[in-house]
Design an enzyme around this catalytic site. Structure first.
Site, mmCIF file in Angstrom:
data_model
loop_
_atom_site.group_PDB
_atom_site.id
_atom_site.type_symbol
_atom_site.label_atom_id
_atom_site.label_comp_id
_atom_site.label_asym_id
_atom_site.label_seq_id
_atom_site.Cartn_x
_atom_site.Cartn_y
_atom_site.Cartn_z
ATOM 1 N N GLU A 103 -112.741 -70.504 47.145
ATOM 2 C CA GLU A 103 -112.556 -68.835 47.703
ATOM 3 C C GLU A 103 -113.456 -68.093 46.944
ATOM 4 O OE1 GLU A 103 -112.101 -65.520 48.382
ATOM 5 O OE2 GLU A 103 -110.236 -65.669 47.186
ATOM 6 N N CYS A 110 -112.079 -59.537 46.602
ATOM 7 C CA CYS A 110 -113.019 -60.199 47.382
ATOM 8 C C CYS A 110 -113.064 -59.900 48.843
ATOM 9 C CB CYS A 110 -112.945 -61.663 47.100
ATOM 10 S SG CYS A 110 -111.268 -62.501 47.277
ATOM 11 N N GLU A 165 -122.492 -58.333 47.094
ATOM 12 C CA GLU A 165 -120.974 -58.091 46.624
ATOM 13 C C GLU A 165 -121.193 -57.021 45.634
ATOM 14 O OE1 GLU A 165 -116.808 -60.306 46.833
ATOM 15 O OE2 GLU A 165 -118.324 -61.242 45.317
#
Length: 491
Positions: A254, A288, A387
């Site tokens: 993940e 996230c 990110e």
């Protein structure tokens, strides 16, 4: 005001015992809000990892745990949860001290972790482990068996909750686990180990080692590990995936995200801002699945930018142990440096800081960054493609639903996404068109009871829902003659 607890550990939890490290290395725990050392833990070397995996291997290959009925395993887990519940406030304080999440939020997260554990336990109890399938040639029994020794590696942005979410479904399925927390937040998982030890978890079923990247790499590469479950960055996930691919280990990843919240012309602005307050800024943007890209229609672009800037300014930054605080610091100096680097890159590429963009003047100590909103962002900019993992949001204009989908899908990531609109048919069209593992309508939702995970560079596998428990099983087919099929009774 509550004081930050001292977080000190001198031993690993290996083979049902508190075992001192083989080496002398230690990792300091630094308070994100005071920048002071508030504790330390030992750093596991290869010998420590080998001992932990060996204990897990023995417990799986020769121990009782994988051979118990599911209800017997979940009964042990339930006793541990009952032992932990009176310590919820203590665990919340540890999480706040380690990573800086406001105490008022941490005190809500810990009971949520207990709920999550019981959800996974219930799934394990309800899901059949054996079934018969009639075929053209014969009848087959399909068996679900525990996958084996699991190396579980968690990040720092939701430490106790993610430890529970990784450890409990694996144990409920009959696996044994070696767990490594993030070096920034290493202490909270030991509460779970203490509770499980007290209620009689067999030795070696759960093992905990602390350390950094080298410890994690040794754990992933260890030949005694059957599966790796990792939550963290895409860069680290890529390296882990390569090792697991070479060794044919099962792997669950993940990873990162750059999720887009699409605002359509008819969106209710109040509802939208409520969703973005949670989706873009919760946990100081250190999630996230964050809505770090906001796609606004050109006809309402200025209105959205102004409203989002006001939402950002509504957060109260301060001491995370102060109950008035709604946004704490970033987890580490390294993380703040990273976020500030992206803010500088956004300005250099021509984006405009509408609000935030710096360190709060009234908080000279601690790794704080103001919640930041960028306007005039093109989707090709770094702040729109990479990110950031901080309270930084890029507002990008779109020219209608099709253009919004194009922009949303123009990303290496595919973890989460969302749409804000009054048109339910349009919402469903957008949900189907955006390529992502999870999608929210008029909200920001993390739903434990449904599968969560990503596509593209956001990972492999699903960490929640029934699918999370199922991922800790191997499937075995047993082809049966007719006489045996008649007598076979699925458990």
């Amino acid at each position: 005001m509550q004081q930050s607890p001292v977080l000190q550990r001198d031993a690993f939890f290996v083979g049902g015992e508190w075992r001192g490290p083989a080496g002398t290395g230690r990792i300091e725990i630094v308070s994100p809000s005071t920048e002071e050392v508030i504790g330390s833990v030992p750093e596991a070397g290869d010998a420590d990892v080998d001992a932990a995996v060996g204990a897990a291997r023995r417990a799986f290959d020769a121990g009782d745990w994988p051979r118990l009925a599911v209800a017997e395993r979940t009964a042990v887990l339930e006793r541990a949860l009952q032992a932990l519940e009176p310590r919820a406030a203590e665990i919340a304080a540890a999480v706040t001290a380690e990573m800086g999440v406001p105490i008022a939020i941490a005190e809500q997260l810990i009971p949520g972790a207990f709920w999550t554990a019981r959800y996974f336990m219930g799934v394990a109890e309800r899901e059949p482990l054996e079934e018969l399938r009639a075929g053209a040639l014969n009848t087959a029994a399909v068996l679900r068996e525990p996958v084996g020794v699991v190396a579980s590696i968690a990040p720092w942005n939701g430490p106790f909750n993610l430890a529970v979410a990784k450890i409990v479904p694996a144990l409920a399925a009959g696996c044994t686990v070696v767990f490594k927390p993030a070096p920034e937040t290493p202490c909270d998982v030991f509460y779970l180990a203490e509770a499980l030890s007290e209620v009689g978890l067999p030795p070696g079923v759960l093992n905990i080692v602390t350390g950094g990247r080298e410890t994690g790499a040794a754990l992933v590469a260890h030949p005694g590990v059957d599966k790796v479950s990792f939550t963290g960055s895409t860069a680290a996930g890529r390296q882990i995936g390569a090792v697991c691919g070479e060794q044919f280990k099962r792997v669950q990843l993940e990873l990162g995200g750059k999720s887009a919240a699409i605002i359509l012309d008819d969106a209710d602005l109040a509802t939208t801002m409520q969703g973005l307050a949670m989706g873009s800024f919760f946990n100081s943007g250190q999630i996230c699945a964050a809505f770090s890209r906001v796609l606004a229609p050109r006809s309402r672009y200025s209105e959205v930018v102004e409203a989002l800037a006001a939402t950002a300014r509504s957060f109260v930054l301060g001491d995370p142990f102060d109950r008035a605080t709604t946004m704490g610091p970033l987890v580490s100096e390294r993380q703040r440096t990273r976020v500030e680097g992206y803010i500088a890159a956004g300005e250099k590429e021509g984006a405009k800081v509408v609000t935030g963009g710096g360190r709060p003047a009234d908080l000279p100590q601690g790794w704080y960054v103001e919640p930041t909103v960028f306007a005039d962002v093109d989707n090709s900019m770094r702040i729109a493609q990479e990110e950031i993992f901080g309270p930084v949001v890029a507002v990008i204009p779109h020219d209608g639903p099709d253009d919004a989908v194009r922009i949303a899908n123009d990303s290496a990531y595919g973890l989460h996404g969302g749409v804000f609109t009054a048109d339910e048919d349009a919402a469903l069209r957008m949900a189907r068109a955006v390529r992502t593992g999870t999608f929210s309508v008029n909200s920001f939702v993390y739903n434990i009871e449904a599968p969560f995970g990503g596509v593209k560079c956001s990972g492999i596998g699903r960490d929640t829902g029934r699918e999370a428990v199922a991922s800790y099983y191997e499937l075995k087919t047993v082809n049966l003659p007719a006489s045996m099929a008649e007598r076979f009774s699925p458990s």
